[in-house]
Enzyme design. Sequence first.
Site, short mmCIF file in Angstrom:
data_model
loop_
_atom_site.label_atom_id
_atom_site.label_comp_id
_atom_site.label_asym_id
_atom_site.label_seq_id
_atom_site.Cartn_x
_atom_site.Cartn_y
_atom_site.Cartn_z
N LYS A 1 0.84 -1.19 0.00
CA LYS A 1 0.00 0.00 0.00
C LYS A 1 0.88 1.26 0.00
O LYS A 1 1.83 1.36 0.78
CB LYS A 1 -0.91 0.02 1.23
CG LYS A 1 -1.86 -1.17 1.32
CD LYS A 1 -2.87 -1.17 0.20
CE LYS A 1 -3.90 -2.28 0.38
NZ LYS A 1 -4.87 -2.34 -0.73
N ASP B 1 -0.07 -0.70 -4.73
CA ASP B 1 -1.48 -0.28 -4.73
C ASP B 1 -1.65 1.05 -4.02
O ASP B 1 -1.48 1.14 -2.80
CB ASP B 1 -2.32 -1.36 -4.05
CG ASP B 1 -3.81 -1.07 -4.13
OD1 ASP B 1 -4.21 -0.12 -4.82
OD2 ASP B 1 -4.59 -1.82 -3.49
N GLU C 1 -1.44 -0.74 -9.20
CA GLU C 1 -2.88 -0.96 -9.07
C GLU C 1 -3.59 0.31 -8.64
O GLU C 1 -3.22 0.94 -7.64
CB GLU C 1 -3.14 -2.08 -8.05
CG GLU C 1 -4.60 -2.44 -7.90
CD GLU C 1 -4.81 -3.66 -7.04
OE1 GLU C 1 -5.82 -3.71 -6.33
OE2 GLU C 1 -3.95 -4.57 -7.07
N ASP D 1 -8.82 -1.45 -9.98
CA ASP D 1 -9.51 -2.07 -8.85
C ASP D 1 -10.79 -1.30 -8.53
O ASP D 1 -11.87 -1.68 -8.94
CB ASP D 1 -8.57 -2.10 -7.63
CG ASP D 1 -9.16 -2.81 -6.42
OD1 ASP D 1 -10.38 -3.09 -6.41
OD2 ASP D 1 -8.43 -3.09 -5.46
N LYS E 1 -13.23 -7.18 -6.59
CA LYS E 1 -13.87 -7.35 -5.29
C LYS E 1 -15.23 -7.99 -5.52
O LYS E 1 -16.08 -7.44 -6.22
CB LYS E 1 -14.01 -6.01 -4.57
CG LYS E 1 -12.69 -5.30 -4.30
CD LYS E 1 -11.82 -6.08 -3.34
CE LYS E 1 -10.56 -5.33 -2.97
NZ LYS E 1 -9.60 -5.22 -4.08
N TRP F 1 -6.88 -12.56 -1.75
CA TRP F 1 -6.59 -11.95 -0.45
C TRP F 1 -7.78 -12.20 0.47
O TRP F 1 -8.94 -12.03 0.06
CB TRP F 1 -6.38 -10.45 -0.61
CG TRP F 1 -6.04 -9.74 0.67
CD1 TRP F 1 -4.80 -9.48 1.16
CD2 TRP F 1 -6.96 -9.16 1.61
NE1 TRP F 1 -4.88 -8.80 2.35
CE2 TRP F 1 -6.20 -8.60 2.65
CE3 TRP F 1 -8.36 -9.10 1.68
CZ2 TRP F 1 -6.79 -7.95 3.74
CZ3 TRP F 1 -8.95 -8.45 2.77
CH2 TRP F 1 -8.17 -7.89 3.78
#
Length: 367
Positions: free
Chosen positions: A163, A193, A218, A241, A265, A320
């Site tokens: 992240k 990301d 990402e 994403d 997701k 994940w």
Amino acid sequence: MKIASISVFQHDLRVKNGPYTMSYGEITALDTTLVKLVTDTGVTGWGETCPLGPLYAPAHADGARTALSALAPGLIGTDVLSGAVMHQMDGLLNGHAYAKAAIDIAVYDALGKSVQKPVTDLLGGALRKSVPSYYAIGIETPDTAARIAREKRREGYQRLQLKVGAHSPEVDIEIIHRVGQEIAGSGMRFAVDANRGWTTRDAIFVSQACRAIPMIIEQPCKTVSELIALRPQLAHPLYMDENSVDLDRVIQAAGAGFVDGFGFKLTRLGGLTPMSTARDICAARNLPHTVDDAWGGDLLAAACVHMGATVRADLFEGTWIAAPYIDGHYDAKSGPRIEDGHIAVPEGDGLGVTPDEGMFGAPVFAT
């Protein structure tokens, strides 16, 4: 077999050793929503949806339960078939895919139990008995991020996500280089990301400064138009994403070719039914992707693992799950766990997870 009753529960998932930090803030606990669906034949199916707080996406926990309270009465008597239930939900409420996803997952769980098959069979068949997972390093200092990368390399993870976006671009560059050095030569795939935390300027700056590091970037920026503008200026592949909000957007991005893969997701798309379509779109265009959710407990994790087991190996970036970040399981025996960087597909019919209903208290509402 028809839907006879629907009950909705609320449960708090505490972050272990929290908070968990992303570009837009800290997370100490997540409010998850569970759906129990009972059929007229006595079969029970469970589903779950767990928005990642009120700022990550246009979805929040109270909104999920409000949407479900609007949907549930109109679903009683509907055939327990994913297409029939999805059609009925769309006729009752416009949008709110993340809430509908909990019902959709519960339908697959109940249907699998009724025919004594795992959800993987209903999705086309498992290609593997366990799926590779990946670890997401939150916003950390360079030293801490490097230490975590070393640990996860030893633990057998095949992919690492970092992240970024909360520090200055210069600090992000330092952290990326430190993590890249730790996993160099290991075969681990590396994803950076930003969760929409960069400007286009920062994304270009970081990518060019990290040109020698094999990684993907990402969702660096907020909008599709920014991603389109960025793509030819980056030194790395670009994954979408947060902008993958529905199948129409997935088709647009895959067809136009301005992304090189997706971070999907499950609940954002609306559940297992639309996720299976997104999987097939990616297979047609040879686009890699994950099968994840933003957070959630054993039910949501199991749904992601079942779906992940049906994705072509050469296109599968892993699943994940929140299990390493939260305390406890709904199902102490069969709740999905990560071992050596992989998650075994739960055995048994349906999702293969039987939650301890007593953990959730009285339902928020029931029909």
